[in-house]
Design a protein around this motif. Structure first.
Motif, PDB file in Angstrom:
ATOM      1  N   LEU B 334      47.031  30.049  48.314  1.00 40.52           N
ATOM      2  CA  LEU B 334      48.269  30.654  47.807  1.00 40.52           C
ATOM      3  C   LEU B 334      49.115  29.635  47.046  1.00 40.52           C
ATOM      4  O   LEU B 334      49.778  29.963  46.068  1.00 40.52           O
ATOM      5  CB  LEU B 334      49.092  31.202  48.974  1.00 40.52           C
ATOM      6  CG  LEU B 334      48.723  32.592  49.481  1.00 40.52           C
ATOM      7  CD1 LEU B 334      49.513  32.923  50.724  1.00 40.52           C
ATOM      8  CD2 LEU B 334      48.970  33.629  48.405  1.00 40.52           C
ATOM      9  N   ASP B 337      48.776  29.691  43.553  1.00 41.45           N
ATOM     10  CA  ASP B 337      49.193  30.910  42.851  1.00 41.45           C
ATOM     11  C   ASP B 337      50.706  31.084  42.996  1.00 41.45           C
ATOM     12  O   ASP B 337      51.196  31.575  44.016  1.00 41.45           O
ATOM     13  CB  ASP B 337      48.440  32.113  43.446  1.00 41.45           C
ATOM     14  CG  ASP B 337      48.662  33.382  42.623  1.00 41.45           C
ATOM     15  OD1 ASP B 337      49.801  33.554  42.117  1.00 41.45           O
ATOM     16  OD2 ASP B 337      47.727  34.174  42.501  1.00 41.45           O
ATOM     17  N   GLU B 338      51.427  30.648  41.962  1.00 40.86           N
ATOM     18  CA  GLU B 338      52.890  30.570  42.013  1.00 40.86           C
ATOM     19  C   GLU B 338      53.550  31.885  42.463  1.00 40.86           C
ATOM     20  O   GLU B 338      54.321  31.917  43.411  1.00 40.86           O
ATOM     21  CB  GLU B 338      53.405  30.171  40.624  1.00 40.86           C
ATOM     22  CG  GLU B 338      54.885  29.886  40.568  1.00 40.86           C
ATOM     23  CD  GLU B 338      55.220  28.553  41.208  1.00 40.86           C
ATOM     24  OE1 GLU B 338      56.385  28.366  41.543  1.00 40.86           O
ATOM     25  OE2 GLU B 338      54.300  27.709  41.378  1.00 40.86           O
ATOM     26  N   SER B 339      53.176  33.012  41.806  1.00 41.86           N
ATOM     27  CA  SER B 339      53.906  34.253  42.056  1.00 41.86           C
ATOM     28  C   SER B 339      53.649  34.790  43.467  1.00 41.86           C
ATOM     29  O   SER B 339      54.570  35.230  44.163  1.00 41.86           O
ATOM     30  CB  SER B 339      53.517  35.306  41.007  1.00 41.86           C
ATOM     31  OG  SER B 339      52.134  35.550  41.091  1.00 41.86           O
ATOM     32  N   LEU B 340      52.398  34.729  43.901  1.00 44.66           N
ATOM     33  CA  LEU B 340      52.091  35.205  45.251  1.00 44.66           C
ATOM     34  C   LEU B 340      52.760  34.320  46.300  1.00 44.66           C
ATOM     35  O   LEU B 340      53.286  34.799  47.304  1.00 44.66           O
ATOM     36  CB  LEU B 340      50.577  35.207  45.481  1.00 44.66           C
ATOM     37  CG  LEU B 340      49.814  36.460  45.065  1.00 44.66           C
ATOM     38  CD1 LEU B 340      48.344  36.301  45.378  1.00 44.66           C
ATOM     39  CD2 LEU B 340      50.374  37.689  45.778  1.00 44.66           C
ATOM     40  N   SER B 364      52.173  42.615  47.026  1.00 44.67           N
ATOM     41  CA  SER B 364      51.659  41.242  47.098  1.00 44.67           C
ATOM     42  C   SER B 364      50.573  41.134  48.148  1.00 44.67           C
ATOM     43  O   SER B 364      49.560  40.444  47.951  1.00 44.67           O
ATOM     44  CB  SER B 364      52.787  40.268  47.445  1.00 44.67           C
ATOM     45  OG  SER B 364      53.805  40.355  46.494  1.00 44.67           O
ATOM     46  N   LEU B 368      46.792  39.908  47.428  1.00 49.57           N
ATOM     47  CA  LEU B 368      46.086  38.811  48.106  1.00 49.57           C
ATOM     48  C   LEU B 368      44.781  39.313  48.715  1.00 49.57           C
ATOM     49  O   LEU B 368      43.746  38.660  48.624  1.00 49.57           O
ATOM     50  CB  LEU B 368      46.972  38.191  49.191  1.00 49.57           C
ATOM     51  CG  LEU B 368      46.314  37.063  49.979  1.00 49.57           C
ATOM     52  CD1 LEU B 368      45.958  35.897  49.076  1.00 49.57           C
ATOM     53  CD2 LEU B 368      47.204  36.579  51.108  1.00 49.57           C
ATOM     54  N   ALA B 371      42.347  39.537  46.009  1.00 51.68           N
ATOM     55  CA  ALA B 371      41.915  38.202  45.581  1.00 51.68           C
ATOM     56  C   ALA B 371      40.937  37.596  46.574  1.00 51.68           C
ATOM     57  O   ALA B 371      39.967  36.937  46.199  1.00 51.68           O
ATOM     58  CB  ALA B 371      43.136  37.287  45.428  1.00 51.68           C
ATOM     59  N   SER B 376      37.579  34.678  43.180  1.00 55.19           N
ATOM     60  CA  SER B 376      38.555  33.601  43.017  1.00 55.19           C
ATOM     61  C   SER B 376      38.648  32.725  44.268  1.00 55.19           C
ATOM     62  O   SER B 376      39.262  31.663  44.228  1.00 55.19           O
ATOM     63  CB  SER B 376      39.935  34.157  42.625  1.00 55.19           C
ATOM     64  OG  SER B 376      40.277  35.231  43.451  1.00 55.19           O
TER      65      SER B 376
END
Lengths: 306, 425
Positions: B334, B337-340, B364, B368, B371, B376
């Motif tokens: 995480l 991943d800036e926004s998450l 969110s 996740l 993802a 990823s």
């Protein structure tokens, strides 16, 4: 910095000779700086004056540190036969005060600097080496001392102890050790982690020996600079304290002389204050010049190149 | 806590051969915070390390910066006290190294034997010599401490030592700053030799020197070893030097030994992906200059919160589902991943492998979840996921429990701590 081996072997070297050469080199660097040279010259003259005081002005009996009184020759201007720098309101010879005052100042500064350096090194080393709450406690005490201006603090202590020259020395000793403790602690913390201290531990040398062989010599530079500057500052502060009457009146001390002469300035009798004042000025100036030169010469960034 | 590896019991050697033995050594540094200096965590600089050093051999200790190799060498040198575990030194008493040989429990006279037989050469050749002392004082100091010599006898002993390291009488009365880096390192070596020790710990002795000077110092060390039957613990991150010098090598990662074995075996057949990666990152003149280095991705994780299982699993190119996947791996994912990461509000842990991740909004959490199922994240991580469910804005993730990774035998004296039995090429 690489060692270039000379084609012809130099004459037999000894450890003593090499160490002396290091000191000579330091002195050479110092004297090559014109302002430092002037400082040294003034200090040399002042020290000569202090040492040869009995020959320059015959000592007063019974106490040579007491101003002689000649009630038949009060308020004489400079140039009067027998009194080249004039006399005070009480008939004291200003020249006598100037000459014997240098002894008083030398005593004051040497005693105070030696005592405070020893106290400061001891307390700073304990704080830096032991650490923990002992360090915290000692450094908070130092903070309290540093938060009060030196002069005001010394004034308060001297006032509590009562007016005498000995008490001025005592009060300055109480006030001036804190800076050394600070410097020493910072140095010890720096040096404690140095590889050469670790190396000495691996050899198995004792803690005491590591302190005296590794830590103290490498911590000494900033202490030496501060001590030189303080040789001047202490005379300045000491003279201020005696000027405002915290020394016995009538002693041969520059601050006392300035104080006794200041009343006459308005009536044109400038000499009784000016000459001792000039001496205080020269003393403080000289030691500050040398202290600054010493700081430049001992700067670790330039020291290696010497 | 990891069990002690089998080095000390199954490969037990006669005490006569083993000079120094490190057993299950831990060195933890407390992290203190706040005005009360409360301990809020531990940095595990050295975590359960065991190895032996035999008489006359060179042990190479390699690893990245911050993996604990310097801390370990300082423990061995007796400069720092380990948090737990033991260091045994053979002072020639008894046939088996035992509890009585622990360096922290040795009686005074035998501690002196340890002290003078284990010497150290430091990385920084300038900082390790007292700038206020002359060479004669620096090298003569150990002799003075043990009252071995004094006066002109001392000077002659120092001259003999200087000549052994390629310096001479003309250097007796000089200060350290008057020498070059290589010469200063020679002075350091002469000081370490003064007491005729059995073990010298070399903490990156050549990494601050020019390459040509490095070679001179390494050759000097090699010659001295042949002459005097010295054992070296060679701490370095230079694999070329290790191959040149070491009989056996130990690879450390984040405070743990991941592989140890005879140098040639390890170079030919690395059994741990980390050693393999280090070897691949070593520049080689024979390589195709256009070929890029096989570099490890990512940075060393925070040693205050080392990864579970195999500590290398966060960066390992050969990672498997059983390498110890944990909730912290999701957090590390995480962080990239800036926004998450911004919408993450908290993590409720049931265990290190089972937790709820609470987000600001359900979207969110679902993102996740998606993802975590996609490519990823590493395939091994997906395979290790047992549960991945979303309830509102909470995501519950569970990883399967796995056994701790142990050092296992891979060949004669060759051990590695990896789930993989062998690395296919």
């Amino acid at each position: 910095m690489a060692v270039t081996d000379l084609p012809t072997p130099p004459k037999r070297e000894t450890a003593f000779g090499v160490r002396m050469r290091r000191w000579r080199d330091l002195l050479k660097t110092l004297l090559s700086n014109p302002t430092t040279f002037i400082g040294f010259l003034i200090i040399f003259l002042l020290l000569a004056m202090a040492i040869f005081a009995p020959f320059l002005a015959p000592p007063n009996v019974p106490d040579p540190y007491q101003m002689p009184r000649d009630w038949g020759a009060t308020r004489m201007p400079p140039g009067t036969p027998g009194f080249p720098l004039g006399t005070t309101n009480q008939g004291g010879d200003v020249l006598y005060g100037v000459i014997w005052g240098s002894r008083t100042s030398l005593q004051l500064s040497v005693i105070v600097v030696s005592v405070t350096v020893v106290i400061g090194i001891a307390i700073g080393s304990i704080a830096g080496l032991v650490g923990g709450w002992i360090d915290e406690t000692l450094m908070r005490i130092v903070d309290v001392f540093l938060s009060i201006p030196e002069l005001i603090f010394a004034l308060a202590v001297a006032a509590i102890l009562g007016p005498s020259f000995t008490n001025i020395i005592l009060s300055l000793c109480i006030v001036f050790w804190v800076k050394y403790a600070r410097i020493m602690r910072a140095q010890i913390i720096l040096i404690r982690q140095a590889d050469y201290v670790q190396a000495a531990r691996v050899i198995g040398d004792t803690k005491l020996s590591i302190f005296f062989k590794d830590m103290l010599p490498n911590a000494s530079t900033p202490i030496a600079v501060q001590a030189t500057l303080d040789m001047g500052n202490i005379v300045l502060v000491g003279a201020t304290l005696s000027f405002i009457g915290l020394a016995e009146s009538g002693i041969a001390e520059w601050g006392v002389l300035v104080s006794e002469g200041q009343a006459g300035i308005a009536s044109g009798r400038w000499w009784a204050s000016t000459f001792p004042g000039l001496m205080i000025f020269l003393w403080a100036l000289a030691f500050n010049l040398v202290g600054d030169g010493l700081r430049d010469a001992l700067d670790p960034r330039t020291e290696d190149k010497r | 806590m990891m069990q002690p590896p089998k080095t000390d019991s199954t490969v037990a050697m006669k005490a006569g051969d083993t000079l120094l033995s490190v057993r299950n050594l831990n060195k933890h540094f407390p992290i203190k915070d706040g005005i009360l200096q409360k301990v809020v965590g531990q940095v595990r600089a050295v975590d359960g390390v065991s190895f032996d050093i035999r008489r006359g051999e060179t042990v190479g200790l390699v690893g990245e910066s911050g993996c604990g190799k310097t801390t370990l060498s300082q423990c061995v040198a007796g400069l720092t006290d380990p948090t737990s575990g033991e260091i045994l030194f053979n002072t020639g008493q008894g046939s088996q190294l035992g509890d009585g040989d622990r360096i922290d429990k040795l009686p005074k006279d035998r501690y002196r034997t340890f002290r003078r037989n284990v010497q150290m050469v430091f990385q920084d050749n300038f900082a390790s010599l007292n700038p206020r002392q002359l060479v004669v004082d620096i090298i003569g100091r150990p002799l003075k401490v043990y009252r071995e010599a004094s006066g002109s006898d001392l000077t002659e002993r120092v001259v003999a030592l200087l000549e052994q390291v390629g310096l001479g009488r003309q250097h007796l009365y000089r200060y350290p700053h008057q020498f070059s880096g290589g010469q200063r390192q020679r002075i350091s070596i002469a000081r370490a030799l003064a007491l005729d020790p059995e073990l010298i710990i070399l903490d990156e002795p050549t990494s601050a020197l020019d390459v040509s000077v490095q070679a001179q110092i390494l050759n000097l060390l090699g010659d001295l070893q042949k002459e005097r039957q010295l054992a070296y613990l060679f701490v370095t991150h230079d694999l070329g030097v290790v191959r040149h010098m070491a009989d056996r090598m130990i690879t450390m990662y984040l405070g743990k030994v991941v592989e140890q074995g005879p140098t040639e075996t390890v170079f030919q057949q690395p059994a741990h992906p980390y050693t393999e990666a280090l070897l691949a990152a070593k520049p080689d003149l024979a390589d195709d200059p256009d070929k890029p280095f096989a570099l490890l991705e990512g940075t060393i994780p925070d040693p205050a919160r080392p990864p579970l299982g195999c500590r290398f699993h966060t960066r390992c190119p050969r990672v498997t589902p059983s390498c110890g996947w944990e909730i912290d791996d999701i957090v590390r994912f995480l962080e990239a991943d800036e926004s998450l990461f911004q919408s993450l509000q908290g993590v409720e842990r049931r265990s290190a492998r089972d937790a709820d991740l609470i987000f600001k909004d359900p979207a969110s959490a679902v993102a996740l979840q998606e993802a975590m199922k996609s490519s990823s994240v590493p395939e091994a991580m997906r395979a290790a996921t047992e549960r991945l469910t979303v309830e509102g804005s909470r995501l519950r993730a569970t990883f399967s429990e796995v056994d701790e990774v142990q050092l296992t035998e891979r060949g004669p004296e060759h051990f590695a701590a990896c789930k993989l039995d062998h690395l296919s090429r």
